[in-house]
Design a protein around this motif. Structure first.
Motif, PDB file in Angstrom:
ATOM      1  N   PHE A 129     -45.120  40.339  16.789  1.00 19.04           N
ATOM      2  CA  PHE A 129     -45.805  39.566  17.812  1.00 19.04           C
ATOM      3  C   PHE A 129     -45.124  39.665  19.170  1.00 19.04           C
ATOM      4  CE2 PHE A 129     -48.219  36.364  14.897  1.00 19.04           C
ATOM      5  CZ  PHE A 129     -49.181  37.339  14.655  1.00 19.04           C
ATOM      6  N   GLU A 130     -44.162  40.560  19.301  1.00 15.08           N
ATOM      7  CA  GLU A 130     -43.600  40.792  20.631  1.00 15.08           C
ATOM      8  C   GLU A 130     -44.638  41.483  21.500  1.00 15.08           C
ATOM      9  OE1 GLU A 130     -39.481  41.526  21.633  1.00 15.08           O
ATOM     10  OE2 GLU A 130     -39.159  42.173  19.563  1.00 15.08           O
ATOM     11  N   TYR A 131     -44.640  41.142  22.773  1.00 18.97           N
ATOM     12  CA  TYR A 131     -45.533  41.784  23.737  1.00 18.97           C
ATOM     13  C   TYR A 131     -44.837  42.930  24.480  1.00 18.97           C
ATOM     14  CZ  TYR A 131     -49.182  38.088  23.661  1.00 18.97           C
ATOM     15  OH  TYR A 131     -50.199  37.223  23.318  1.00 18.97           O
ATOM     16  N   ASP A 132     -43.580  42.705  24.843  1.00 24.88           N
ATOM     17  CA  ASP A 132     -42.855  43.636  25.713  1.00 24.88           C
ATOM     18  C   ASP A 132     -41.723  44.327  24.960  1.00 24.88           C
ATOM     19  OD1 ASP A 132     -44.400  42.844  27.985  1.00 24.88           O
ATOM     20  OD2 ASP A 132     -43.158  41.034  28.114  1.00 24.88           O
ATOM     21  N   ILE A 133     -41.525  45.604  25.255  1.00 27.20           N
ATOM     22  CA  ILE A 133     -40.439  46.368  24.635  1.00 27.20           C
ATOM     23  C   ILE A 133     -39.108  45.866  25.193  1.00 27.20           C
ATOM     24  CG2 ILE A 133     -39.413  48.654  24.377  1.00 27.20           C
ATOM     25  CD1 ILE A 133     -42.263  49.790  24.722  1.00 27.20           C
ATOM     26  N   PRO A 134     -38.164  45.495  24.336  1.00 26.22           N
ATOM     27  CA  PRO A 134     -36.862  45.029  24.830  1.00 26.22           C
ATOM     28  C   PRO A 134     -36.120  46.140  25.572  1.00 26.22           C
ATOM     29  CG  PRO A 134     -37.151  44.559  22.486  1.00 26.22           C
ATOM     30  CD  PRO A 134     -38.255  45.482  22.869  1.00 26.22           C
ATOM     31  N   THR A 135     -35.227  45.756  26.439  1.00 29.35           N
ATOM     32  CA  THR A 135     -34.345  46.738  27.075  1.00 29.35           C
ATOM     33  C   THR A 135     -33.282  47.176  26.061  1.00 29.35           C
ATOM     34  OG1 THR A 135     -32.752  45.102  27.872  1.00 29.35           O
ATOM     35  CG2 THR A 135     -34.667  45.578  29.289  1.00 29.35           C
ATOM     36  N   ILE A 136     -32.617  48.266  26.367  1.00 28.55           N
ATOM     37  CA  ILE A 136     -31.538  48.733  25.501  1.00 28.55           C
ATOM     38  C   ILE A 136     -30.459  47.659  25.372  1.00 28.55           C
ATOM     39  CG2 ILE A 136     -29.659  50.403  25.282  1.00 28.55           C
ATOM     40  CD1 ILE A 136     -32.361  51.547  24.557  1.00 28.55           C
ATOM     41  N   MET A 137     -30.125  47.005  26.481  1.00 29.37           N
ATOM     42  CA  MET A 137     -29.100  45.960  26.443  1.00 29.37           C
ATOM     43  C   MET A 137     -29.533  44.801  25.561  1.00 29.37           C
ATOM     44  SD  MET A 137     -26.122  45.068  27.152  1.00 29.37           S
ATOM     45  CE  MET A 137     -25.746  46.436  28.261  1.00 29.37           C
ATOM     46  N   GLU A 138     -30.795  44.393  25.667  1.00 23.61           N
ATOM     47  CA  GLU A 138     -31.295  43.313  24.824  1.00 23.61           C
ATOM     48  C   GLU A 138     -31.234  43.699  23.350  1.00 23.61           C
ATOM     49  OE1 GLU A 138     -34.577  41.243  27.836  1.00 23.61           O
ATOM     50  OE2 GLU A 138     -35.168  42.915  26.541  1.00 23.61           O
ATOM     51  N   PHE A 139     -31.540  44.954  23.057  1.00 23.90           N
ATOM     52  CA  PHE A 139     -31.517  45.391  21.663  1.00 23.90           C
ATOM     53  C   PHE A 139     -30.089  45.476  21.140  1.00 23.90           C
ATOM     54  CE2 PHE A 139     -33.241  47.783  18.026  1.00 23.90           C
ATOM     55  CZ  PHE A 139     -34.418  47.079  17.844  1.00 23.90           C
ATOM     56  N   LYS A 140     -29.179  45.914  21.974  1.00 25.51           N
ATOM     57  CA  LYS A 140     -27.763  45.929  21.579  1.00 25.51           C
ATOM     58  C   LYS A 140     -27.291  44.520  21.240  1.00 25.51           C
ATOM     59  CE  LYS A 140     -26.051  50.040  23.967  1.00 25.51           C
ATOM     60  NZ  LYS A 140     -25.098  50.578  24.962  1.00 25.51           N
ATOM     61  N   GLU A 141     -27.721  43.544  22.039  1.00 25.80           N
ATOM     62  CA  GLU A 141     -27.331  42.157  21.794  1.00 25.80           C
ATOM     63  C   GLU A 141     -27.916  41.643  20.482  1.00 25.80           C
ATOM     64  OE1 GLU A 141     -28.628  40.180  25.308  1.00 25.80           O
ATOM     65  OE2 GLU A 141     -26.961  40.949  26.542  1.00 25.80           O
ATOM     66  N   ARG A 142     -29.142  42.051  20.158  1.00 29.52           N
ATOM     67  CA  ARG A 142     -29.742  41.663  18.879  1.00 29.52           C
ATOM     68  C   ARG A 142     -28.922  42.203  17.705  1.00 29.52           C
ATOM     69  NH1 ARG A 142     -36.342  42.417  19.410  1.00 29.52           N
ATOM     70  NH2 ARG A 142     -36.556  41.383  21.428  1.00 29.52           N
ATOM     71  N   ILE A 143     -28.594  43.480  17.785  1.00 30.86           N
ATOM     72  CA  ILE A 143     -27.818  44.099  16.705  1.00 30.86           C
ATOM     73  C   ILE A 143     -26.474  43.397  16.550  1.00 30.86           C
ATOM     74  CG2 ILE A 143     -26.660  46.209  15.939  1.00 30.86           C
ATOM     75  CD1 ILE A 143     -28.892  47.766  17.396  1.00 30.86           C
ATOM     76  N   ALA A 144     -25.791  43.172  17.660  1.00 30.13           N
ATOM     77  CA  ALA A 144     -24.466  42.537  17.618  1.00 30.13           C
ATOM     78  C   ALA A 144     -24.547  41.140  17.015  1.00 30.13           C
ATOM     79  CB  ALA A 144     -23.863  42.484  19.015  1.00 30.13           C
ATOM     80  N   LYS A 145     -25.554  40.380  17.395  1.00 36.36           N
ATOM     81  CA  LYS A 145     -25.698  39.009  16.891  1.00 36.36           C
ATOM     82  C   LYS A 145     -25.961  39.000  15.386  1.00 36.36           C
ATOM     83  CE  LYS A 145     -28.403  34.773  17.514  1.00 36.36           C
ATOM     84  NZ  LYS A 145     -29.507  34.126  18.254  1.00 36.36           N
ATOM     85  N   ILE A 146     -26.859  39.845  14.938  1.00 30.54           N
ATOM     86  CA  ILE A 146     -27.201  39.876  13.515  1.00 30.54           C
ATOM     87  C   ILE A 146     -26.048  40.419  12.686  1.00 30.54           C
ATOM     88  CG2 ILE A 146     -28.675  41.083  11.830  1.00 30.54           C
ATOM     89  CD1 ILE A 146     -30.993  40.621  13.815  1.00 30.54           C
ATOM     90  N   ARG A 147     -25.376  41.478  13.195  1.00 26.76           N
ATOM     91  CA  ARG A 147     -24.319  42.125  12.421  1.00 26.76           C
ATOM     92  C   ARG A 147     -23.055  41.280  12.278  1.00 26.76           C
ATOM     93  NH1 ARG A 147     -22.065  44.546  10.273  1.00 26.76           N
ATOM     94  NH2 ARG A 147     -21.234  46.513  11.021  1.00 26.76           N
ATOM     95  N   LYS A 148     -22.958  40.178  13.010  1.00 25.94           N
ATOM     96  CA  LYS A 148     -21.824  39.276  12.806  1.00 25.94           C
ATOM     97  C   LYS A 148     -21.849  38.674  11.406  1.00 25.94           C
ATOM     98  CE  LYS A 148     -21.078  37.752  17.579  1.00 25.94           C
ATOM     99  NZ  LYS A 148     -21.192  36.599  18.522  1.00 25.94           N
ATOM    100  N   TYR A 149     -23.059  38.613  10.819  1.00 25.62           N
ATOM    101  CA  TYR A 149     -23.193  37.892   9.554  1.00 25.62           C
ATOM    102  C   TYR A 149     -24.040  38.626   8.520  1.00 25.62           C
ATOM    103  CZ  TYR A 149     -22.725  33.519   6.977  1.00 25.62           C
ATOM    104  OH  TYR A 149     -22.383  32.561   6.062  1.00 25.62           O
ATOM    105  N   TYR A 150     -25.102  39.277   8.974  1.00 29.79           N
ATOM    106  CA  TYR A 150     -26.098  39.837   8.061  1.00 29.79           C
ATOM    107  C   TYR A 150     -26.090  41.366   8.063  1.00 29.79           C
ATOM    108  CZ  TYR A 150     -27.882  35.086   8.633  1.00 29.79           C
ATOM    109  OH  TYR A 150     -27.996  33.725   8.683  1.00 29.79           O
TER     110      TYR A 150
END
Length: 200
Positions: free
Chosen positions: A33-54
């Motif tokens: 349900f996302e409308y806009d493609i995330p920036t590379i920086m935003e995607f890096k932040e997603r990966i970093a946040k999730i990989r802390k735990y999952y």
């Protein structure tokens, strides 16, 4: 020919390749349900946040990422910490090679090893391929959110699925982080089994 197949944990350096896979799902489908493609920086932040735990897993075919799957927190309240939400995206050119099955097998087994108990998935309907895929893994439908999302000029229902990862304990131990198990023998066995599921 799939000469080289590998499943591993994602890193922030994978962001370009992962976003290349994800972007068409945003622009061409209602699967997200996302409308806009995330920036590379935003995607890096997603990966970093999730990989802390999952676990966030990628599948490489001949050294190019063909798909990925990851778990994330199901809900924010403390009592939900033994539950996760799952997501999976496969490059359109690599469907029907067992990559999704391999990634999900590894993801679910790693979550069990970490100490999680429940997995949940939300599927925008209709999406027969995704529904059958999750049902094949033992996910059970638990309800529908009617007209929950608006995209491409229409309202869309979302079907909810759940999977019991393991038998529930009356005294559950705090789940371990993915990094706490990533160097264990059990981790390597799970990854090796998953890699064998990918078809040539």
């Amino acid at each position: 020919m799939l000469n080289d197949k590998k499943i591993r944990l994602a890193t922030e350096d994978d962001s370009d390749s992962l976003l290349e896979i994800y972007a068409p799902y945003i622009t061409n489908t209602t699967y997200t349900f996302e409308y806009d493609i995330p920036t590379i920086m935003e995607f890096k932040e997603r990966i970093a946040k999730i990989r802390k735990y999952y676990p966030w897993l990628v599948c490489e075919i001949n050294k190019r990422i063909a798909g990925y799957a990851y778990a994330s927190r199901f809900r924010e309240r403390e009592a939900y910490k033994w539950s996760v939400s799952l997501s999976i995206y496969i490059n359109q050119d690599h469907h029907r090679r067992g990559i999704g099955r391999a990634l999900y097998f590894a993801l679910i087994e790693l979550l069990r090893l970490q100490g999680f108990y429940n997995a949940y998935v939300a599927v925008t309907v209709p999406n027969i391929k995704s529904e059958r895929f999750h049902e094949a893994f033992g996910f059970k439908e638990v309800g529908v959110y009617h007209k929950a999302g608006y995209k491409f000029g229409s309202w869309h229902d979302v079907k909810c699925y759940e999977l019991k990862i393991q038998e529930h304990s009356l005294s559950p131990i705090e789940p371990r982080t993915i990094d706490e198990i990533s160097n264990t023998g059990e981790f390597r066995v799970i990854i090796e089994k998953a890699e064998q599921m990918i078809r040539e």
